[in-house]
Structure formats: C-alpha cells, structure tokens
Write an enzyme that holds these catalytic residues in place. Structure first.
Site, PDB file in Angstrom:
ATOM      1  N   ASP A   1      -5.920  -2.339  -1.987  1.00  0.00           N
ATOM      2  CA  ASP A   1      -5.184  -1.092  -1.786  1.00  0.00           C
ATOM      3  C   ASP A   1      -3.815  -1.145  -2.451  1.00  0.00           C
ATOM      4  O   ASP A   1      -2.879  -1.723  -1.917  1.00  0.00           O
ATOM      5  CB  ASP A   1      -5.023  -0.854  -0.275  1.00  0.00           C
TER       6      ASP A   1
ATOM      7  N   ASP B   1      -3.018   4.873  -6.393  1.00  0.00           N
ATOM      8  CA  ASP B   1      -3.427   4.329  -5.093  1.00  0.00           C
ATOM      9  C   ASP B   1      -4.927   4.046  -5.032  1.00  0.00           C
ATOM     10  O   ASP B   1      -5.739   4.941  -4.768  1.00  0.00           O
ATOM     11  CB  ASP B   1      -3.045   5.325  -3.985  1.00  0.00           C
TER      12      ASP B   1
HETATM   13  C1  LIG Z   1     -10.732   3.547   7.354  1.00  0.00           C
HETATM   14  S1  LIG Z   1     -10.953   3.030   5.776  1.00  0.00           S
HETATM   15  C2  LIG Z   1      -9.353   2.925   5.047  1.00  0.00           C
HETATM   16  C3  LIG Z   1      -9.250   2.354   3.797  1.00  0.00           C
HETATM   17  C4  LIG Z   1      -8.018   2.251   3.178  1.00  0.00           C
HETATM   18  C5  LIG Z   1      -6.886   2.700   3.835  1.00  0.00           C
HETATM   19  C6  LIG Z   1      -5.536   2.582   3.183  1.00  0.00           C
HETATM   20  N1  LIG Z   1      -5.273   3.636   2.239  1.00  0.00           N
HETATM   21  C7  LIG Z   1      -5.630   4.978   2.659  1.00  0.00           C
HETATM   22  C8  LIG Z   1      -4.619   6.044   2.226  1.00  0.00           C
HETATM   23  O1  LIG Z   1      -3.522   5.990   3.056  1.00  0.00           O
HETATM   24  C9  LIG Z   1      -6.999   3.290   5.091  1.00  0.00           C
HETATM   25  C10 LIG Z   1      -8.242   3.403   5.705  1.00  0.00           C
END
Ligand SMILES: CSc1ccc(CNCCO)cc1
Length: 393
Positions: free
Chosen positions: A101, A285
């Site tokens: 991420d 992102d």
């Molecule tokens: C629940 S799966 C999930 C995957 C990545 C993230 C982090 N980035 C998201 C955008 O804020 C949050 C949740």
C-alpha cells in the site's frame, strides 16, 4: 524473480568457480605478478563502498541491515475484480500474503495476538516461532484508512524478506484488533506500507517502512509497480526493468510533506476531447482500488456516457454494461497518461449495469490514483530523488 534468479545464479557460479579453483590456471610453484591498472571510469565513493561492504557481510549499521544490494522482485496477484493486489512476504521465516500500500506506512499482520474470532481463515504470523523476533515493549500502533477500515496492536522487529530482498530488524506490527473489512477479506493477511515513514502510526517512536530501510542501500533507491488487470503483475525493488514499459519514463516531482507520493496533475481529457481543467493534486496509491477524482471531473466524464447515473444503492456512478466507455487522459507535465475505457468499466453489478472505475474523491483535497490508474502505467516510486516516473506499457 527471474531477474534475481539469473543474476543470483551468475554471482553464485562466479563465486563457486572462484572458491573451487583459481580462475587463472598456471604451473605449480611458479611465481607471477599482476600489474594493476586504475579504472578511469571508476568514481571513488567512500559511502557507497562502505554500504556495499555492510550489505555484503550483513553488518548492521545502527539497527537495520540489508542483506542484498541487488534488490527484489515479487509477484503482485490481483484478488477478485482487481479489488487488491497481494504479494508474498516472509517474516521470521513465515510467509504471508500482504497488500502493498503506497498510501500508508505501517507493515502490519494478522498474528497470534489477533482475537481468534477475527483470525478466521487468515494466515497468521506467530512471533513465538520466529528466532529473530524482538518485542518493542510498550510500543503500539493504530491506523484508520480512507475507506473506513482500520486496525491496531503492538510492535516488534523481525527479519523481513520481499522477493529476495531482506531487511533485518524491520518494525513488524502485530494486530490485536482489525475492522470487519479485514476480517472478511480472508486472502489479505495485512499491509506492507510503501508511503513515506512520516505517516507511520507507531508510538512512542515512529518506525521506518520496509522500503525506507532498504532503499538507500540498493543499486537504485526506487521501487516500481507493474499492476495488471486480472493477471499477476509485479513490484521490483532496487532496479528499473526497462522491458516492462514502452518508451521513456516521464518524471514528476513529489511533495512527501503529508507522507504520500503526492504530485500535480496539470489537466485532463475525456475520450478524444481537448485537454482542459485546472491543475490538481493527486497521490499514487496502490492500496486503493479505483481512480478517485474531483466531483467536477467525475461529472464531466460521466456526462459522456448517456446511461450513467450516480446510484445510491450501488454507492457510485453506474451505467449500462453495453455502453462504450471513453478513455480518460491525465496530463502529467508533458506526459499524457491514458487510462483506457476498458479499465474504466470496472465491474458488473449483476443487473445489467456496470460500476465505473472513476468515482468521487469525496472532496478531500487531492485525487487518489489507485489501481485503476496504476494498471495503465508502469510507475517508478523514486525514494532517492523524491519523484514519480510514469510510462505506458
Ligand atoms: C479491507 S481491505 C483494505 C486494503 C487496503 C487498505 C488501505 N488503503 C485503502 C485506501 O485508504 C484498506 C483496506
């Protein structure tokens, strides 16, 4: 992994040959001398020489050491509907699939500290089974994401390997609580943050990301993202694989003051229309699925699709699946970053309508160029020069 494998094999072969028998064959008991000549192209760099020695012998400079000066290459596998991309990460000898991420800066995992009711079918990390785990006593973390999900817990350090690249004494955050979005997302066992370390949430001492620890000691202080629609892509650390993109890379300066890979987009075009609009701020992102833009741009885009409507039940803009969906071009400096319409018809709702890949950024002051955008561009996250590079694939 092919890149690393080939190079590793080459290096291993060289070393083996060198150890097994001297490279230069000569009669026994003879004497010889080799006249050394200076390499006119060699630029003396003490820092680099010391770093290479540290890396070669695994000497920890401060707490953290990097065991490979080559870098790493790891497969990024899309989950259903390209909702997220998961990569294998080995922590203290245990491998979990994590979501890389570039919009956050915590490396956290489902662990034996996560309530069993929340562990469900996740792969969990057990620090007790790692001989290299060290608890950071009293350290905690708590994170909330833009989509409303979140997690929190305790902190330790361990040896973390991504695609052949190892960082020792990397901060690893153990979840003692995770939101329902993560509990039900059974393939996703945590996140590996790739934004800037000033976004890390650990207290009382903020921790460095995996890439902040590794990058300065690699051949190039970069990582690249090559995400794909409905097929595996890759993240590379420490090098730029020119076979993964077309033409030249187009670089744009990054403002990392808020911890994001934030930059300026200079305009946009819908379909083959003229480029216009005001310049706006955006972040790259990898942890966001869609392409989230200012409401005015979103309205302009969907005005070109006759059946488009903003559906409360669907939670965003939808249109008839039979429609031709126009491309969107984002002008980034001299570079026209095209996102093909095929990627902007994101998913089927099951009722003949489809959900758009472009949706509102919620008015938070910057656009979020998530996976829908990143699938169309080879992207270089250049930590050394604080810049982003884009190229078509
Ligand atoms: C629940 S799966 C999930 C995957 C990545 C993230 C982090 N980035 C998201 C955008 O804020 C949050 C949740």
């Amino acid at each position: 992994m092919v890149y690393i494998g080939r190079l590793a094999v080459a290096v291993a072969a060289f070393l083996t040959a060198a150890e097994a028998s001297p490279i230069i064959q000569r009669p026994k008991n003879s004497t010889f001398s080799i006249q050394q000549i200076s390499n006119p192209n060699y630029k003396r760099n003490g820092t680099r020489a010391l770093q290479k020695a540290y890396a070669k012998y695994g000497i920890t400079k401060g707490l953290v050491s990097v065991q490979s000066s080559v870098g790493g290459d790891v497969t990024a596998t899309p989950e259903s509907d390209d909702n997220e991309y998961l990569c294998p990460v080995t922590i203290g000898g245990q491998t979990l699939n994590l979501d890389f991420d570039s919009g956050s800066s915590d490396l956290w995992v489902f662990s034996t500290s996560t309530p069993s009711s929340e562990q469900q079918s996740h792969t969990i990390y057990n620090p007790a089974k790692s001989s290299t785990f060290k608890e950071l006593n009293g350290f905690t973390w708590q994170i909330s994401y833009g989509d409303g999900s979140g997690a929190s817990g305790t902190v330790g350090t361990d040896t973390v390997t991504v695609g052949g690249l190892t960082v020792k004494n990397q901060a690893v955050e153990l979840a003692t609580a995770v939101s329902s979005e993560f509990v039900t997302d059974s393939a996703n066992n945590g996140l590996l943050g790739l934004a800037w370390s000033n976004l890390n949430t650990v207290e009382p001492t903020q921790q460095q990301t995996f890439f902040a620890n590794a990058g300065p000691q690699l051949q190039q202080n970069v990582f690249t993202a090559d995400l794909r629609h409905d097929q595996p892509g890759s993240y590379d650390f420490g090098f730029i694989d020119t076979s993964k993109f077309q033409g030249n890379l187009n670089y744009v300066p990054v403002d990392n003051s808020q911890g994001f890979w934030q930059f300026t987009v200079d305009g946009y075009a819908v379909g083959d229309g003229a480029t216009g609009g005001n310049s706006f701020s955006a972040i790259a992102d990898t942890g966001t699925t869609l392409l989230l833009l200012d409401d005015n741009i979103v309205s302009d885009y969907y005005s070109q699709i006759s059946s488009a409507q903003n559906s409360n039940s669907a939670g965003g803009f939808v249109f008839d699946c039979t429609e031709d969906v126009p491309d969107l071009t984002l002008q980034i400096g001299d570079y026209a970053a095209v996102v093909p319409g095929s990627l902007l018809n994101f998913s089927q709702n099951g009722d003949g309508t489809c959900f758009g890949g472009i949706q509102s950024d919620g008015g938070q002051g910057f656009a979020i160029l998530g996976d829908v955008f990143l699938k169309a561009q080879f992207t270089v996250f250049d930590q050394g020069n604080v810049q982003l590079g884009f190229a078509p694939k």
